[in-house]
Design a protein around this motif. Structure first.
Motif, mmCIF file in Angstrom:
data_model
loop_
_atom_site.group_PDB
_atom_site.id
_atom_site.type_symbol
_atom_site.label_atom_id
_atom_site.label_comp_id
_atom_site.label_asym_id
_atom_site.label_seq_id
_atom_site.Cartn_x
_atom_site.Cartn_y
_atom_site.Cartn_z
ATOM 1 N N PRO A 1 54.924 26.887 79.306
ATOM 2 C CA PRO A 1 54.367 26.792 77.946
ATOM 3 C C PRO A 1 55.407 27.026 76.852
ATOM 4 O O PRO A 1 55.437 26.311 75.850
ATOM 5 C CB PRO A 1 53.288 27.875 77.931
ATOM 6 C CG PRO A 1 52.875 27.995 79.366
ATOM 7 C CD PRO A 1 54.144 27.810 80.152
ATOM 8 N N ASP A 2 56.289 28.024 77.063
ATOM 9 C CA ASP A 2 57.317 28.299 76.058
ATOM 10 C C ASP A 2 58.307 27.144 75.959
ATOM 11 O O ASP A 2 58.710 26.744 74.856
ATOM 12 C CB ASP A 2 58.075 29.584 76.407
ATOM 13 C CG ASP A 2 57.200 30.823 76.285
ATOM 14 O OD1 ASP A 2 56.183 30.746 75.552
ATOM 15 O OD2 ASP A 2 57.515 31.832 76.929
ATOM 16 N N ALA A 3 58.684 26.579 77.115
ATOM 17 C CA ALA A 3 59.663 25.490 77.117
ATOM 18 C C ALA A 3 59.107 24.245 76.454
ATOM 19 O O ALA A 3 59.780 23.608 75.635
ATOM 20 C CB ALA A 3 60.096 25.178 78.552
ATOM 21 N N ILE A 4 57.884 23.887 76.784
ATOM 22 C CA ILE A 4 57.326 22.672 76.193
ATOM 23 C C ILE A 4 57.030 22.884 74.716
ATOM 24 O O ILE A 4 57.181 21.973 73.907
ATOM 25 C CB ILE A 4 56.065 22.202 76.949
ATOM 26 C CG1 ILE A 4 55.767 20.737 76.569
ATOM 27 C CG2 ILE A 4 54.865 23.079 76.664
ATOM 28 C CD1 ILE A 4 54.710 20.078 77.423
ATOM 29 N N GLY A 5 56.656 24.101 74.356
ATOM 30 C CA GLY A 5 56.397 24.387 72.949
ATOM 31 C C GLY A 5 57.659 24.290 72.102
ATOM 32 O O GLY A 5 57.610 23.916 70.933
ATOM 33 N N THR B 1 52.048 19.813 71.614
ATOM 34 C CA THR B 1 51.417 19.538 72.911
ATOM 35 C C THR B 1 50.438 20.640 73.314
ATOM 36 O O THR B 1 50.736 21.825 73.191
ATOM 37 C CB THR B 1 52.487 19.389 74.006
ATOM 38 O OG1 THR B 1 53.321 18.277 73.695
ATOM 39 C CG2 THR B 1 51.862 19.165 75.369
ATOM 40 N N THR B 2 49.269 20.230 73.802
ATOM 41 C CA THR B 2 48.281 21.155 74.357
ATOM 42 C C THR B 2 48.605 21.390 75.828
ATOM 43 O O THR B 2 48.705 20.440 76.603
ATOM 44 C CB THR B 2 46.860 20.565 74.249
ATOM 45 O OG1 THR B 2 46.542 20.361 72.874
ATOM 46 C CG2 THR B 2 45.840 21.494 74.881
ATOM 47 N N VAL B 3 48.809 22.652 76.210
ATOM 48 C CA VAL B 3 49.142 23.000 77.585
ATOM 49 C C VAL B 3 47.872 23.440 78.309
ATOM 50 O O VAL B 3 47.185 24.363 77.856
ATOM 51 C CB VAL B 3 50.201 24.112 77.653
ATOM 52 C CG1 VAL B 3 50.508 24.469 79.105
ATOM 53 C CG2 VAL B 3 51.481 23.665 76.941
ATOM 54 N N TRP C 1 41.186 34.034 87.174
ATOM 55 C CA TRP C 1 40.733 33.104 86.129
ATOM 56 C C TRP C 1 40.935 33.722 84.745
ATOM 57 O O TRP C 1 41.323 33.031 83.795
ATOM 58 C CB TRP C 1 39.263 32.738 86.339
ATOM 59 C CG TRP C 1 39.066 31.695 87.399
ATOM 60 C CD1 TRP C 1 39.180 31.859 88.753
ATOM 61 C CD2 TRP C 1 38.756 30.314 87.188
ATOM 62 N NE1 TRP C 1 38.958 30.677 89.405
ATOM 63 C CE2 TRP C 1 38.688 29.705 88.465
ATOM 64 C CE3 TRP C 1 38.526 29.527 86.059
ATOM 65 C CZ2 TRP C 1 38.401 28.348 88.651
ATOM 66 C CZ3 TRP C 1 38.232 28.179 86.224
ATOM 67 C CH2 TRP C 1 38.178 27.599 87.506
ATOM 68 N N ARG C 2 40.686 35.005 84.623
ATOM 69 C CA ARG C 2 40.851 35.662 83.313
ATOM 70 C C ARG C 2 42.322 35.669 82.888
ATOM 71 O O ARG C 2 42.635 35.472 81.705
ATOM 72 C CB ARG C 2 40.295 37.083 83.358
ATOM 73 C CG ARG C 2 38.782 37.146 83.585
ATOM 74 C CD ARG C 2 38.259 38.582 83.473
ATOM 75 N NE ARG C 2 36.894 38.680 83.975
ATOM 76 C CZ ARG C 2 35.800 38.295 83.312
ATOM 77 N NH1 ARG C 2 35.925 37.788 82.093
ATOM 78 N NH2 ARG C 2 34.608 38.428 83.856
ATOM 79 N N HIS D 1 45.025 29.215 79.093
ATOM 80 C CA HIS D 1 45.359 27.814 79.366
ATOM 81 C C HIS D 1 44.288 27.093 80.188
ATOM 82 O O HIS D 1 44.478 25.942 80.568
ATOM 83 C CB HIS D 1 46.712 27.732 80.082
ATOM 84 C CG HIS D 1 47.843 28.239 79.242
ATOM 85 N ND1 HIS D 1 48.168 27.702 78.003
ATOM 86 C CD2 HIS D 1 48.717 29.264 79.444
ATOM 87 C CE1 HIS D 1 49.191 28.350 77.497
ATOM 88 N NE2 HIS D 1 49.546 29.303 78.338
ATOM 89 N N VAL D 2 43.152 27.795 80.429
ATOM 90 C CA VAL D 2 41.984 27.132 81.024
ATOM 91 C C VAL D 2 41.131 26.508 79.926
ATOM 92 O O VAL D 2 40.626 25.391 80.065
ATOM 93 C CB VAL D 2 41.138 28.139 81.843
ATOM 94 C CG1 VAL D 2 39.792 27.513 82.249
ATOM 95 C CG2 VAL D 2 41.888 28.591 83.084
ATOM 96 N N VAL D 3 40.985 27.216 78.823
ATOM 97 C CA VAL D 3 40.011 26.820 77.790
ATOM 98 C C VAL D 3 40.391 25.618 76.922
ATOM 99 O O VAL D 3 39.494 25.037 76.304
ATOM 100 C CB VAL D 3 39.685 28.022 76.873
ATOM 101 C CG1 VAL D 3 39.029 29.126 77.673
ATOM 102 C CG2 VAL D 3 40.944 28.543 76.172
ATOM 103 N N PRO D 4 41.677 25.198 76.816
ATOM 104 C CA PRO D 4 41.951 24.056 75.927
ATOM 105 C C PRO D 4 41.114 22.822 76.218
ATOM 106 O O PRO D 4 40.726 22.090 75.298
ATOM 107 C CB PRO D 4 43.443 23.781 76.163
ATOM 108 C CG PRO D 4 44.012 25.112 76.518
ATOM 109 C CD PRO D 4 42.939 25.775 77.316
ATOM 110 N N MET D 5 40.778 22.550 77.477
ATOM 111 C CA MET D 5 40.037 21.321 77.801
ATOM 112 C C MET D 5 38.640 21.302 77.205
ATOM 113 O O MET D 5 38.045 20.236 77.025
ATOM 114 C CB MET D 5 39.959 21.132 79.313
ATOM 115 C CG MET D 5 39.088 22.113 80.043
ATOM 116 S SD MET D 5 39.045 21.731 81.816
ATOM 117 C CE MET D 5 37.852 22.955 82.371
ATOM 118 N N PHE D 6 38.089 22.477 76.872
ATOM 119 C CA PHE D 6 36.742 22.506 76.308
ATOM 120 C C PHE D 6 36.689 21.942 74.892
ATOM 121 O O PHE D 6 35.612 21.681 74.356
ATOM 122 C CB PHE D 6 36.193 23.933 76.327
ATOM 123 C CG PHE D 6 35.864 24.421 77.710
ATOM 124 C CD1 PHE D 6 34.708 24.008 78.345
ATOM 125 C CD2 PHE D 6 36.728 25.270 78.388
ATOM 126 C CE1 PHE D 6 34.407 24.444 79.627
ATOM 127 C CE2 PHE D 6 36.440 25.711 79.670
ATOM 128 C CZ PHE D 6 35.273 25.295 80.296
#
Length: 406
Positions: A242-246, A252-254, A315-316, A321-326
């Motif tokens: 996430p840090d590298a792509i940011g 970009t949404t990770v 999951w917690r 990075h689970v919730v962006p798809m919602f």
């Protein structure tokens, strides 16, 4: 393409009685190939000299025909002995069977095709001997397959599209010899869905360092090759990603790969409980909203926490990075959490890898994986969800997605 007249075919088949008359070692196909090649070589020499054989126009030109030399070449049908015409001053350079060339077009492709399907050098050697009666040295096979490395380098540096709506970043584990020891290295793949809905492997990278430093190098390489934007990057909990792509693609949404999160969760579950646990996990990522997903995660922990205490906390920990798809509608969300394209590619690659105990070098692993990817790509089809997803991308990422269509 010139059509062979039926009467010529009838004449050629006049003595045909059994398949061996056509396909055997002394069959018509081999005789015809030899005759056509030698006739073509003769025509090339006539063109080079400027006159036909026996033509008086050749007298006094300073060059003339000078007999033949024998040359054995490897073909898809085995070894073929040809009579190569010569000229007196040695200036004739055949095109169809070039000087120094011992293999006709198609033979090298056959070797590369066998290598791409996971056969070792020794296995290819035995296969060619068994099918074609040709003794090919391991060194020759290695040289032929090494010629692919130029194609690999061109592929790894080719220009890329300015925008990719979705890119899946994932890894395979491969055993590679390094400084005398066999190491279990990670091979990282970037599988993209283009703005047209096609699948494209952007590149592969063999792990040389870990964490953010490695991923920053990969992201900068993609940017240097023309990628200006990635809308959604799906990753398998890769450290430092996430840090590298940011740093390189700040918009970009990770998104964490849900399939890998499920797989990691099920590693804690006994076989007898899996059929009951899976629907409860599925209820989390298929929830209508983030709030509903959290509620179902809480319910999962109440129901299964005592028996499988590690699942809900995993999951917690990944929840950010689970919730962006919602935030996306069902057409895009399904594309993110259903990684069939990645799984299909991995199955193709694992099938090749499992035939090898280990690779002698990073270069050898890259070569084989590239060929396997090239073969797998032929069978890929556009995802059926793409038409609906494209409209949603155009709305949600209006300016960014529209720019890719211009």
């Amino acid at each position: 393409m010139t059509t062979v007249r039926p009467e010529i075919l009838d004449e050629l088949l006049a003595g045909y009685e059994r398949p061996e008359d056509l396909l055997g070692e002394e069959g018509l196909f081999r005789q015809l190939k030899k005759a056509l090649l030698e006739r073509a070589l003769g025509a090339e020499l006539s063109a080079h000299l400027g006159y036909e054989k026996g033509d008086s126009a050749g007298r006094g030109t300073g060059n003339s025909r000078n007999g033949y030399s024998s040359k054995t070449v490897l073909t898809d049908d085995g070894e073929l002995e040809l009579a190569i015409p010569r000229d007196r001053i040695g200036s004739f350079e055949p095109l169809i069977v070039p000087k120094g060339e011992r293999r006709l077009d198609g033979f090298d492709d056959r070797i590369v095709s066998l290598y791409a399907r996971g056969m070792t050098v020794r296995e290819i050697q035995g296969h060619l001997q068994e099918l074609y009666g040709v003794d090919v040295s391991p060194d020759l096979i290695s040289r032929v397959t090494d010629a692919v490395l130029e194609e690999v380098r061109a592929w790894q540096t080719r220009p890329l599209d300015p925008l990719y709506p979705v890119v899946f970043f994932d890894a395979l584990r491969v055993k590679i010899r390094d400084e005398g020891l066999v190491r279990n290295k990670a091979v990282y793949l970037a599988l993209a869905i283009t703005a047209e809905g096609d699948k494209e492997v952007l590149g592969l990278w063999i792990e040389q360092s870990e964490g953010a430093k490695f991923w920053l190098k990969v992201m900068n390489e993609l940017k240097a090759r023309g990628v200006g934007d990635i809308l959604i990057a799906v990753v398998d909990g890769l450290t430092g990603f996430p840090d590298a792509i940011g740093a390189v693609f700040p918009q970009t949404t990770v998104q964490t790969c849900i399939v890998h999160l499920i797989r990691n969760s099920l590693a804690f579950v006994s076989w007898k409980d899996r059929k009951r646990v899976i629907p409860d996990i599925r209820a989390i990522y298929r929830a209508e909203t983030v709030e509903a997903a959290m509620t179902r995660l809480d319910e999962f922990e109440v129901k299964w926490g005592a028996q499988y205490p590690a699942i809900a906390p995993s999951w917690r920990r990944a929840w950010e990075h689970v919730v962006p798809m919602f935030a996306f509608p069902p057409a895009i969300r399904k594309m993110i959490y259903t990684t069939n394209a990645v799984e299909s590619l991995h199955r193709s690659l694992r099938k090749i890898i499992k035939t090898r105990g280990s690779f002698p070098s990073d270069e050898a692993a890259t070569k084989l994986l590239f060929l396997a990817i090239r073969n797998a790509g032929i069978r890929w089809k556009r995802p059926i969800e793409w038409t609906a997803a494209m409209g949603q991308f155009a709305i949600l990422f209006a300016d960014r997605f529209a720019a890719s269509a211009r």
